[in-house]
Design a protein around this motif. Structure first.
Motif, PDB file in Angstrom:
ATOM      1  N   ASN A 205       2.902  16.166  14.188  1.00 59.89           N
ATOM      2  CA  ASN A 205       3.731  17.351  14.443  1.00 59.89           C
ATOM      3  C   ASN A 205       5.187  16.961  14.657  1.00 59.89           C
ATOM      4  OD1 ASN A 205       1.438  18.880  14.342  1.00 59.89           O
ATOM      5  ND2 ASN A 205       1.272  19.224  16.533  1.00 59.89           N
ATOM      6  N   ALA A 206       5.447  15.663  14.821  1.00 59.34           N
ATOM      7  CA  ALA A 206       6.823  15.207  15.063  1.00 59.34           C
ATOM      8  C   ALA A 206       7.714  15.642  13.906  1.00 59.34           C
ATOM      9  CB  ALA A 206       6.851  13.683  15.203  1.00 59.34           C
ATOM     10  N   GLY A 207       8.872  16.179  14.234  1.00 61.47           N
ATOM     11  CA  GLY A 207       9.808  16.622  13.197  1.00 61.47           C
ATOM     12  C   GLY A 207       9.645  18.083  12.810  1.00 61.47           C
ATOM     13  N   ALA A 208       8.604  18.761  13.348  1.00 60.43           N
ATOM     14  CA  ALA A 208       8.347  20.157  12.975  1.00 60.43           C
ATOM     15  C   ALA A 208       9.522  21.066  13.326  1.00 60.43           C
ATOM     16  CB  ALA A 208       7.071  20.654  13.659  1.00 60.43           C
ATOM     17  N   GLU A 209      10.143  20.814  14.492  1.00 57.38           N
ATOM     18  CA  GLU A 209      11.289  21.653  14.902  1.00 57.38           C
ATOM     19  C   GLU A 209      12.426  21.529  13.899  1.00 57.38           C
ATOM     20  OE1 GLU A 209       9.952  19.335  16.837  1.00 57.38           O
ATOM     21  OE2 GLU A 209       9.365  20.209  18.773  1.00 57.38           O
ATOM     22  N   LYS A 210      12.662  20.312  13.439  1.00 57.12           N
ATOM     23  CA  LYS A 210      13.754  20.058  12.488  1.00 57.12           C
ATOM     24  C   LYS A 210      13.465  20.751  11.157  1.00 57.12           C
ATOM     25  CE  LYS A 210      17.696  18.042  12.260  1.00 57.12           C
ATOM     26  NZ  LYS A 210      18.734  18.458  13.217  1.00 57.12           N
ATOM     27  N   ILE A 211      12.215  20.689  10.711  1.00 54.98           N
ATOM     28  CA  ILE A 211      11.832  21.335   9.459  1.00 54.98           C
ATOM     29  C   ILE A 211      12.085  22.842   9.562  1.00 54.98           C
ATOM     30  CG2 ILE A 211       9.853  21.887   7.964  1.00 54.98           C
ATOM     31  CD1 ILE A 211       8.687  19.118   8.816  1.00 54.98           C
ATOM     32  N   THR A 212      11.675  23.428  10.694  1.00 56.97           N
ATOM     33  CA  THR A 212      11.873  24.866  10.909  1.00 56.97           C
ATOM     34  C   THR A 212      13.359  25.216  10.935  1.00 56.97           C
ATOM     35  OG1 THR A 212       9.820  25.009  12.157  1.00 56.97           O
ATOM     36  CG2 THR A 212      11.391  26.794  12.486  1.00 56.97           C
TER      37      THR A 212
ATOM     38  N   VAL B 107       6.768  13.567   4.260  1.00 57.09           N
ATOM     39  CA  VAL B 107       6.461  14.799   3.523  1.00 57.09           C
ATOM     40  C   VAL B 107       6.557  15.998   4.473  1.00 57.09           C
ATOM     41  CG1 VAL B 107       4.809  15.931   1.992  1.00 57.09           C
ATOM     42  CG2 VAL B 107       4.869  13.426   2.113  1.00 57.09           C
ATOM     43  N   PRO B 108       7.559  16.881   4.269  1.00 62.56           N
ATOM     44  CA  PRO B 108       7.752  18.007   5.182  1.00 62.56           C
ATOM     45  C   PRO B 108       6.913  19.231   4.813  1.00 62.56           C
ATOM     46  CG  PRO B 108       9.592  17.859   3.646  1.00 62.56           C
ATOM     47  CD  PRO B 108       8.614  16.809   3.243  1.00 62.56           C
ATOM     48  N   PHE B 109       6.164  19.744   5.776  1.00 53.83           N
ATOM     49  CA  PHE B 109       5.386  20.979   5.595  1.00 53.83           C
ATOM     50  C   PHE B 109       6.162  22.123   6.240  1.00 53.83           C
ATOM     51  CE2 PHE B 109       2.339  17.895   4.528  1.00 53.83           C
ATOM     52  CZ  PHE B 109       1.249  18.498   3.919  1.00 53.83           C
ATOM     53  N   LEU B 110       6.589  23.081   5.439  1.00 53.28           N
ATOM     54  CA  LEU B 110       7.383  24.196   5.951  1.00 53.28           C
ATOM     55  C   LEU B 110       6.504  25.150   6.756  1.00 53.28           C
ATOM     56  CD1 LEU B 110       9.379  25.026   2.673  1.00 53.28           C
ATOM     57  CD2 LEU B 110      10.183  23.700   4.625  1.00 53.28           C
ATOM     58  N   PRO B 111       7.085  25.830   7.744  1.00 56.01           N
ATOM     59  CA  PRO B 111       6.290  26.835   8.485  1.00 56.01           C
ATOM     60  C   PRO B 111       5.902  27.960   7.530  1.00 56.01           C
ATOM     61  CG  PRO B 111       8.629  26.972   9.069  1.00 56.01           C
ATOM     62  CD  PRO B 111       8.479  25.755   8.212  1.00 56.01           C
TER      63      PRO B 111
ATOM     64  N   PRO C  67       0.852  -1.202   0.000  1.00 57.22           N
ATOM     65  CA  PRO C  67       0.000   0.000   0.000  1.00 57.22           C
ATOM     66  C   PRO C  67       0.883   1.246   0.000  1.00 57.22           C
ATOM     67  CG  PRO C  67      -0.532  -1.455   1.840  1.00 57.22           C
ATOM     68  CD  PRO C  67       0.726  -1.957   1.253  1.00 57.22           C
ATOM     69  N   LEU C  68       0.296   2.385  -0.372  1.00 53.24           N
ATOM     70  CA  LEU C  68       1.021   3.657  -0.310  1.00 53.24           C
ATOM     71  C   LEU C  68       0.925   4.185   1.125  1.00 53.24           C
ATOM     72  CD1 LEU C  68       2.480   6.066  -1.679  1.00 53.24           C
ATOM     73  CD2 LEU C  68       0.217   7.028  -2.157  1.00 53.24           C
ATOM     74  N   ALA C  69       2.068   4.544   1.716  1.00 56.09           N
ATOM     75  CA  ALA C  69       2.079   5.109   3.077  1.00 56.09           C
ATOM     76  C   ALA C  69       2.796   6.453   3.053  1.00 56.09           C
ATOM     77  CB  ALA C  69       2.781   4.152   4.043  1.00 56.09           C
ATOM     78  N   LEU C  70       2.032   7.513   3.297  1.00 55.87           N
ATOM     79  CA  LEU C  70       2.585   8.870   3.335  1.00 55.87           C
ATOM     80  C   LEU C  70       2.570   9.362   4.773  1.00 55.87           C
ATOM     81  CD1 LEU C  70       0.589  10.569   0.399  1.00 55.87           C
ATOM     82  CD2 LEU C  70       2.880   9.582   0.278  1.00 55.87           C
ATOM     83  N   SER C  71       3.657   9.971   5.206  1.00 52.63           N
ATOM     84  CA  SER C  71       3.706  10.524   6.556  1.00 52.63           C
ATOM     85  C   SER C  71       3.928  12.034   6.440  1.00 52.63           C
ATOM     86  CB  SER C  71       4.846   9.858   7.338  1.00 52.63           C
ATOM     87  OG  SER C  71       4.715  10.128   8.704  1.00 52.63           O
ATOM     88  N   LEU C  72       2.903  12.810   6.818  1.00 53.68           N
ATOM     89  CA  LEU C  72       2.949  14.268   6.665  1.00 53.68           C
ATOM     90  C   LEU C  72       3.370  14.906   7.986  1.00 53.68           C
ATOM     91  CD1 LEU C  72      -0.440  14.839   4.735  1.00 53.68           C
ATOM     92  CD2 LEU C  72       1.694  13.845   3.898  1.00 53.68           C
ATOM     93  N   HIS C  73       4.387  15.758   7.924  1.00 49.86           N
ATOM     94  CA  HIS C  73       4.964  16.326   9.156  1.00 49.86           C
ATOM     95  C   HIS C  73       5.060  17.839   9.090  1.00 49.86           C
ATOM     96  CE1 HIS C  73       6.352  12.434  10.802  1.00 49.86           C
ATOM     97  NE2 HIS C  73       6.328  12.113   9.526  1.00 49.86           N
ATOM     98  N   GLY C  74       4.782  18.494  10.215  1.00 52.56           N
ATOM     99  CA  GLY C  74       4.928  19.946  10.282  1.00 52.56           C
ATOM    100  C   GLY C  74       4.061  20.521  11.377  1.00 52.56           C
TER     101      GLY C  74
END
Length: 272
Positions: A149-156, A208-212, A36-43
């Motif tokens: 929300n995990a990883g949001a600090e790293k993305i920022t 998938v990283p969502f930028l601030p 299956p397709l597994a997408l993990s969206l973070h931000g």
């Protein structure tokens, strides 16, 4: 439709646009998918994770999120009690099995993955793996989307580095994010993800990283919201709503700390 909707309605997320279209389109066109397709969206909150899930659902199913083949779970709402974890596991597994039996192209959206118990996350694992059949059912056409929300600090952190070095956010490539993000999510001891085997078994196809979001993106959100309510855009109100948001870091004030999340409520003050 997916590409058009993301281009028109999602602001400041060039990486999301690129990855999601490529991943979903490639998967739907592959008649012989191995899993299956597994997408993990973070931000951070308000950067568009739920919104993108909605657009994906609308692009595949006539009823969008209301389709009977789309299933949404929110960790704190549907699985609130740690002591009931075994019950939740059984319920969740039989729900996934039952729905994929009815429609192989089912979509499952899990919100607040960082608040979900690791044991519960692991109960999803068999459905994401490279099995041809599990108890006579194939899950290879199903889609799983995880929001966190995990990883949001790293993305920022990465986005800020680019900004401080005089580069634009559009200069940020997926490779700049992917490694930092998967390591950050994997090492976040407060996240259920960290204690689960989804990551070390490489069952997530795309992080998938969502930028601030910046001030200009908040203004875009306000404009679209005003137009969607059928009003002519009043630039003064538009600016005032964007100015009322709080921004971080404290010195530079570049990013909205709630993204576009409270735009709707703030507009209610001006339009009753």
């Amino acid at each position: 439709a997916l590409q058009e909707n993301l281009d028109k309605k999602l602001f400041g997320q060039h990486l999301v646009n690129k990855v999601v279209v490529k991943a979903v389109k490639g998967f739907l066109n592959n008649s012989n998918a191995k899993k299956p397709l597994a997408l993990s969206l973070h931000g951070w909150t308000g950067t568009g994770k739920n919104f993108v899930s909605k657009i994906i659902a609308e692009s595949i199913y006539k009823g969008g999120l209301q389709s009977k083949y789309v299933h949404q779970f929110v960790a704190t709402l549907h699985f609130p009690h740690a002591h009931s974890i075994n019950l939740y596991k059984d319920q969740l597994q039989s729900w996934i099995r039952g729905n994929v039996s009815i429609c192989p192209r089912s979509l499952f959206i899990f919100d607040e993955m960082d608040k979900m118990h690791a044991g519960l996350i692991d109960s999803i694992k068999p459905f994401l793996d490279y099995y041809e059949l599990l108890d006579g059912v194939s899950y290879r056409q199903a889609i799983f989307i995880f929001l966190s929300n995990a990883g949001a600090e790293k993305i920022t952190e990465v986005a800020l580095d680019f900004w401080r070095n005089g580069k634009t956010r559009e200069d940020i490539q997926l490779t700049d994010m992917q490694n930092a993000l998967s390591v950050s999510v994997f090492n976040n001891k407060n996240s259920g993800f960290w204690h689960s085997t989804l990551i070390d078994r490489n069952l997530i196809d795309y992080f998938v990283p969502f930028l601030p979001l910046e001030y200009k993106h908040v203004k875009m959100c306000v404009r679209v919201e005003i137009e969607s309510r059928g009003y002519a855009v009043d630039e003064d109100i538009l600016t005032r709503v964007a100015d009322e948001m709080t921004y971080f870091p404290r010195e530079e004030r570049i990013y909205s700390d709630k993204g576009c999340k409270t735009v709707d409520a703030k507009l209610d003050y001006y339009y009753d």
